[in-house]
Design a protein around this motif. Structure first.
Motif, mmCIF file in Angstrom:
data_model
loop_
_atom_site.group_PDB
_atom_site.id
_atom_site.type_symbol
_atom_site.label_atom_id
_atom_site.label_comp_id
_atom_site.label_asym_id
_atom_site.label_seq_id
_atom_site.Cartn_x
_atom_site.Cartn_y
_atom_site.Cartn_z
ATOM 1 N N ILE A 1 -7.464 6.648 2.171
ATOM 2 C CA ILE A 1 -8.328 5.450 3.197
ATOM 3 C C ILE A 1 -8.350 5.996 4.394
ATOM 4 C CG2 ILE A 1 -8.188 3.212 4.594
ATOM 5 C CD1 ILE A 1 -6.909 2.253 2.599
ATOM 6 N N PHE A 2 -7.401 6.478 5.428
ATOM 7 C CA PHE A 2 -7.988 7.119 5.814
ATOM 8 C C PHE A 2 -8.111 8.642 6.172
ATOM 9 C CE2 PHE A 2 -5.524 10.167 10.084
ATOM 10 C CZ PHE A 2 -5.957 10.053 10.321
ATOM 11 N N ARG A 3 -8.517 9.248 4.927
ATOM 12 C CA ARG A 3 -9.292 9.968 5.034
ATOM 13 C C ARG A 3 -10.991 9.559 4.864
ATOM 14 N NH1 ARG A 3 -8.340 15.500 0.241
ATOM 15 N NH2 ARG A 3 -9.603 16.361 1.134
ATOM 16 N N LYS A 4 -11.170 8.793 4.323
ATOM 17 C CA LYS A 4 -12.258 8.438 4.150
ATOM 18 C C LYS A 4 -13.181 8.234 5.108
ATOM 19 C CE LYS A 4 -16.425 7.144 1.308
ATOM 20 N NZ LYS A 4 -16.965 7.350 0.932
ATOM 21 N N ASN A 5 -12.154 7.259 6.822
ATOM 22 C CA ASN A 5 -12.606 6.947 7.545
ATOM 23 C C ASN A 5 -12.672 7.803 8.233
ATOM 24 O OD1 ASN A 5 -12.758 4.120 8.220
ATOM 25 N ND2 ASN A 5 -11.299 4.233 6.572
ATOM 26 N N LEU A 6 -12.371 9.378 8.247
ATOM 27 C CA LEU A 6 -11.875 10.345 8.978
ATOM 28 C C LEU A 6 -13.952 11.041 9.038
ATOM 29 C CD1 LEU A 6 -9.288 12.170 9.350
ATOM 30 C CD2 LEU A 6 -9.730 10.574 10.996
ATOM 31 N N GLU A 7 -13.901 10.709 7.366
ATOM 32 C CA GLU A 7 -15.117 11.625 6.906
ATOM 33 C C GLU A 7 -16.722 11.170 7.731
ATOM 34 O OE1 GLU A 7 -16.121 11.054 3.129
ATOM 35 O OE2 GLU A 7 -13.947 12.387 2.394
ATOM 36 N N LYS A 8 -16.363 10.004 8.413
ATOM 37 C CA LYS A 8 -17.244 9.828 9.777
ATOM 38 C C LYS A 8 -17.572 11.123 10.837
ATOM 39 C CE LYS A 8 -15.864 5.739 10.579
ATOM 40 N NZ LYS A 8 -15.634 4.359 10.641
ATOM 41 N N TYR A 9 -15.912 11.661 11.220
ATOM 42 C CA TYR A 9 -16.104 12.620 11.824
ATOM 43 C C TYR A 9 -16.302 14.298 11.546
ATOM 44 C CZ TYR A 9 -14.690 7.981 14.499
ATOM 45 O OH TYR A 9 -14.528 7.067 15.353
ATOM 46 N N VAL A 10 -15.024 13.994 10.281
ATOM 47 C CA VAL A 10 -15.529 15.437 10.162
ATOM 48 C C VAL A 10 -14.771 15.413 8.672
ATOM 49 C CG1 VAL A 10 -14.171 16.158 12.035
ATOM 50 C CG2 VAL A 10 -12.886 15.611 10.180
ATOM 51 N N VAL A 11 -15.525 16.368 7.628
ATOM 52 C CA VAL A 11 -14.717 16.330 6.362
ATOM 53 C C VAL A 11 -13.904 17.133 5.879
ATOM 54 C CG1 VAL A 11 -15.999 16.611 4.024
ATOM 55 C CG2 VAL A 11 -16.735 15.400 5.831
ATOM 56 N N PHE A 12 -12.446 17.230 5.603
ATOM 57 C CA PHE A 12 -11.467 18.023 4.884
ATOM 58 C C PHE A 12 -11.279 18.955 4.111
ATOM 59 C CE2 PHE A 12 -9.548 15.403 8.810
ATOM 60 C CZ PHE A 12 -8.979 17.025 9.805
ATOM 61 N N MET B 1 1.169 -1.320 0.171
ATOM 62 C CA MET B 1 -0.257 0.076 -0.314
ATOM 63 C C MET B 1 0.612 1.407 -0.452
ATOM 64 S SD MET B 1 -2.617 0.929 2.768
ATOM 65 C CE MET B 1 -3.766 -0.418 2.807
ATOM 66 N N ASP B 2 0.474 1.955 -0.871
ATOM 67 C CA ASP B 2 1.839 3.188 -1.453
ATOM 68 C C ASP B 2 0.520 4.194 0.153
ATOM 69 O OD1 ASP B 2 -0.662 4.240 -2.344
ATOM 70 O OD2 ASP B 2 0.216 4.052 -4.413
ATOM 71 N N THR B 3 1.551 5.362 -0.132
ATOM 72 C CA THR B 3 1.152 6.457 1.005
ATOM 73 C C THR B 3 -0.111 7.659 0.419
ATOM 74 O OG1 THR B 3 3.868 7.055 1.246
ATOM 75 C CG2 THR B 3 2.021 8.632 1.813
ATOM 76 N N SER B 4 0.107 7.771 -0.576
ATOM 77 C CA SER B 4 -1.765 8.295 -1.391
ATOM 78 C C SER B 4 -2.461 7.181 -0.963
ATOM 79 C CB SER B 4 -1.352 8.204 -2.886
ATOM 80 O OG SER B 4 -0.941 7.708 -3.774
ATOM 81 N N ALA C 1 -5.006 2.226 12.058
ATOM 82 C CA ALA C 1 -4.457 1.082 11.589
ATOM 83 C C ALA C 1 -5.207 0.785 10.017
ATOM 84 C CB ALA C 1 -5.225 -0.150 12.379
ATOM 85 N N LEU C 2 -4.268 0.613 9.370
ATOM 86 C CA LEU C 2 -3.993 0.618 8.201
ATOM 87 C C LEU C 2 -4.350 -0.687 7.889
ATOM 88 C CD1 LEU C 2 -1.853 2.888 7.258
ATOM 89 C CD2 LEU C 2 -3.992 3.366 6.073
#
Length: 201
Positions: free
Chosen positions: A9-20, A1-4, A56-57
């Motif tokens: 994946i991290f950003r998608k999971n954070l959307e349940k809390y906040v959207v940047f 899994m590359d950095t991007s 955890a990725l």
């Protein structure tokens, strides 16, 4: 899994809390670090301050205490979930729990200092305040669910609930850890597993 991919994946999971938005995301990710927690290595240990939160990725961890020379598993974290000794993170005081990798874990982490810097950044302050609050609320809800399950559910019902997280995940966890998590002996867990298997045949 590359950095991007990992950050996506991290950003998608954070959307349940906040959207940047894009400007916020660029600043936010400057505070994120990638790490590998090898199998059986510790994310947190009793007597030590745990000043970071992880996402955890890949991989999984278990939370446990030692009592009379025996380790008692209390919780698990799987892929796409947060990992933390949250009280130690919040207070800056030594924790009381072991958090150990069950297999190799790829994590995105940020420290309490990172969070404080983001809270002091006008661009991020509002969303980081919200993110911190919602993560804390999620931890509280998980704790409440855990206590409630021991009061209202049988061990078999708790096992079925754990199965709902994904059978492929449980196959990676030693059975005695699962038994301790359910509050039963490994022998009792074997009986429950046999009954469950018979009902799905």
């Amino acid at each position: 899994m590359d950095t991007s991919t990992a950050l996506a994946i991290f950003r998608k999971n954070l959307e349940k809390y906040v959207v940047f938005n894009e400007a916020e995301w660029i600043v936010f990710t400057q505070h994120m670090k990638f790490s590998l927690l090898k199998k059986k290595h510790y994310f947190a240990e009793p007597g030590k301050v745990s000043d970071k939160v992880g996402f955890a990725l890949t991989g999984s961890v278990r939370y446990f205490h030692m009592k009379d020379g025996q380790d008692i598993t209390g919780y698990f974290t799987f892929e796409n979930e947060f990992v933390s000794s949250y009280k130690s993170y919040l207070t800056g005081q030594p924790g009381h729990i072991y958090i150990q990798a069950l297999d190799d874990c790829r994590l995105i982490t940020f420290t309490r200092n990172d969070m404080d810097q983001m809270l002091n950044n006008p661009l991020l302050a509002f969303k980081m305040e919200r993110l911190g609050r919602l993560i804390a609320e999620n931890c509280l809800c998980c704790y409440d669910d855990r206590i409630t399950s021991f009061i209202t559910q049988t061990p078999e019902e708790r096992y079925l609930q754990l199965l709902s997280t994904g059978k492929e995940v449980l196959q990676r966890i030693p059975q005695h850890y699962i038994a301790h998590y359910l509050g039963i002996t490994p022998v009792s867990l074997s009986r429950i597993r046999r009954r469950v298997m018979e009902t799905v045949k």
